[in-house]
Design a protein around this motif. Structure first.
Motif, short mmCIF file in Angstrom:
data_model
loop_
_atom_site.label_atom_id
_atom_site.label_comp_id
_atom_site.label_asym_id
_atom_site.label_seq_id
_atom_site.Cartn_x
_atom_site.Cartn_y
_atom_site.Cartn_z
N SER A 32 -1.28 -27.89 25.47
CA SER A 32 0.16 -27.79 25.70
C SER A 32 0.87 -27.78 24.36
O SER A 32 0.32 -28.22 23.33
N ALA A 33 2.10 -27.28 24.37
CA ALA A 33 2.89 -27.23 23.14
C ALA A 33 4.36 -27.31 23.50
O ALA A 33 4.76 -27.04 24.64
N ARG A 34 5.16 -27.71 22.51
CA ARG A 34 6.60 -27.80 22.70
C ARG A 34 7.28 -27.49 21.37
O ARG A 34 6.85 -27.96 20.32
N VAL A 35 8.33 -26.69 21.43
CA VAL A 35 9.15 -26.41 20.26
C VAL A 35 10.59 -26.78 20.60
O VAL A 35 11.02 -26.67 21.76
N GLU A 36 11.32 -27.24 19.60
CA GLU A 36 12.66 -27.76 19.86
C GLU A 36 13.53 -27.56 18.63
O GLU A 36 13.08 -27.72 17.49
N ALA A 37 14.78 -27.20 18.84
CA ALA A 37 15.76 -27.10 17.76
C ALA A 37 17.01 -27.85 18.19
O ALA A 37 17.35 -27.91 19.38
N GLY A 38 17.70 -28.44 17.22
CA GLY A 38 18.87 -29.23 17.58
C GLY A 38 19.87 -29.31 16.45
O GLY A 38 19.62 -28.89 15.31
N ARG A 81 11.61 -29.34 15.72
CA ARG A 81 10.46 -30.15 16.11
C ARG A 81 9.41 -29.27 16.77
O ARG A 81 9.73 -28.39 17.57
N SER A 82 8.15 -29.53 16.46
CA SER A 82 7.03 -28.82 17.08
C SER A 82 5.96 -29.82 17.45
O SER A 82 5.74 -30.81 16.74
N GLN A 83 5.29 -29.55 18.56
CA GLN A 83 4.27 -30.47 19.07
C GLN A 83 3.14 -29.67 19.71
O GLN A 83 3.39 -28.73 20.46
N LEU A 84 1.93 -30.04 19.40
CA LEU A 84 0.74 -29.42 19.98
C LEU A 84 -0.18 -30.53 20.48
O LEU A 84 -0.41 -31.52 19.77
N LEU A 122 -5.04 -35.78 22.46
CA LEU A 122 -4.89 -35.65 21.01
C LEU A 122 -3.63 -34.82 20.76
O LEU A 122 -3.48 -33.74 21.34
N GLU A 123 -2.74 -35.35 19.91
CA GLU A 123 -1.41 -34.75 19.77
C GLU A 123 -0.99 -34.75 18.30
O GLU A 123 -1.20 -35.74 17.58
N ALA A 124 -0.39 -33.65 17.86
CA ALA A 124 0.22 -33.55 16.53
C ALA A 124 1.69 -33.18 16.71
O ALA A 124 2.02 -32.30 17.50
N ASP A 125 2.57 -33.88 15.97
CA ASP A 125 4.01 -33.73 16.16
C ASP A 125 4.68 -33.74 14.79
O ASP A 125 4.37 -34.60 13.94
N ARG A 126 5.61 -32.80 14.56
CA ARG A 126 6.31 -32.72 13.28
C ARG A 126 7.80 -32.50 13.52
O ARG A 126 8.18 -31.71 14.38
N ILE A 127 8.61 -33.21 12.76
CA ILE A 127 10.07 -33.06 12.79
C ILE A 127 10.56 -32.67 11.40
O ILE A 127 10.17 -33.27 10.40
N GLU A 128 11.40 -31.64 11.33
CA GLU A 128 12.08 -31.24 10.10
C GLU A 128 13.57 -31.49 10.27
O GLU A 128 14.15 -31.11 11.28
N VAL A 129 14.19 -32.15 9.28
CA VAL A 129 15.62 -32.42 9.30
C VAL A 129 16.25 -31.73 8.09
O VAL A 129 15.92 -32.04 6.94
N VAL A 130 17.14 -30.77 8.36
CA VAL A 130 17.85 -30.04 7.31
C VAL A 130 19.28 -30.57 7.27
O VAL A 130 20.08 -30.28 8.17
#
Length: 281
Positions: free
Chosen positions: A12-18, A41-44, A57-65
């Protein structure tokens, strides 16, 4: 091979913008912003499960601009390994290990953390769920006192009761007690928090969730002008609107944050608005 043995392997995966606009920040260990920012944000994840057991097993990353002159962008990485086991119709247990890179915490804006936790869930009826999680955390701070890397460690206990009134219709009570002990006097602290929320469905895909949260944080080595330990209190009423049509996750949240402290420079208050649009694959 997994399916032939009665197991299923589900990626599964999830992408997110905010977008976030805030007059003051809350320490939510996810996205901490004081000002305006864009977030990504992206998650796999991979789930291997049968009827009663799941490995994840999960990998998750958040970028803040951050928007505005002189504001530094940031990111947060997280890796999770999790084991869930249904013991019987009423009891479940979960074991979880996590690694954080560049986590924003109550005591530092640049923290690496390794944690392990055990969660027990008791649900005798669908209308009543009790949950408790015990976590041990070990932290490294890149911005220690005097520019030297320092460390901290300590436990956290979370308890929750959820009363189910119907489909996506809940009353939830959360409480947490935690502490971090460190040789760096500015890093140690004790915190207690409590939160009550009410989730109400408006339509099949739309629901609203008002909540109120209280936090009290006492720092070990951060002192006031009189030599007393710094003692911060945070009161946060909020309301969240969640629209989840099919695989889309559209969420809008408004908070008003009031912070009081025995250190006058830490008294502050202000709003925080967040809008996120995500898609679950």
């Amino acid at each position: 091979m997994a399916q032939q043995g009665g197991w299923t392997l589900e990626p599964s995966a999830r992408v997110e913008a905010g977008v976030v606009s805030a007059e003051t920040a809350t320490r939510d260990e996810q996205i901490v912003v004081d000002g305006d920012a864009l977030t990504f944000r992206s998650q796999l994840a991979f789930d291997l499960e049968d009827e009663d057991t799941r490995f994840r097993l999960e990998a998750d990353r958040i970028e803040v601009v951050r928007l505005g002159d002189g504001r530094r962008d940031s990111n947060r990485n997280r890796i999770t390994a999790q084991f869930d086991q249904e013991l019987n119709e009423d009891w479940d247990i979960q074991l979880r290990a996590r690694y954080y890179d560049d986590l924003v915490t109550a005591e530092s804006s640049d923290t690496d953390e390794i944690q392990g936790s055990v969660q027990v869930t008791y649900e005798p009826k669908r209308s009543h769920r009790f949950r408790a999680r015990a976590t041990w955390r070990e932290r490294e701070y890149e911005n220690g006192t005097g520019g030297v890397q320092t460390t901290g460690e300590g436990p956290r206990l979370d308890v929750q009761y959820r009363h189910r009134l119907g489909r996506y219709h809940y009353v939830t009570l959360d409480a947490r007690a935690e502490e971090i002990n460190s040789d760096d006097p500015r890093r140690g602290y004790q915190r207690q928090s409590a939160k009550v929320s009410y989730t109400h469905p408006l339509t099949r895909d739309l629901r609203v969730r008002p909540a109120v949260e209280y936090l009290n944080t006492k720092f070990d080595g951060r002192l006031t002008e009189t030599g007393a330990r710094r003692n911060d209190e945070l009161f946060v009423p909020e309301v969240e609107l969640m629209w989840w049509p099919d695989r889309w996750r559209i969420e809008a949240e408004a908070k008003y944050i009031t912070s009081s402290s025995n250190l006058a420079t830490r008294d502050r208050e202000g709003y925080r608005f967040t809008l996120t649009v995500g898609y679950a694959l």
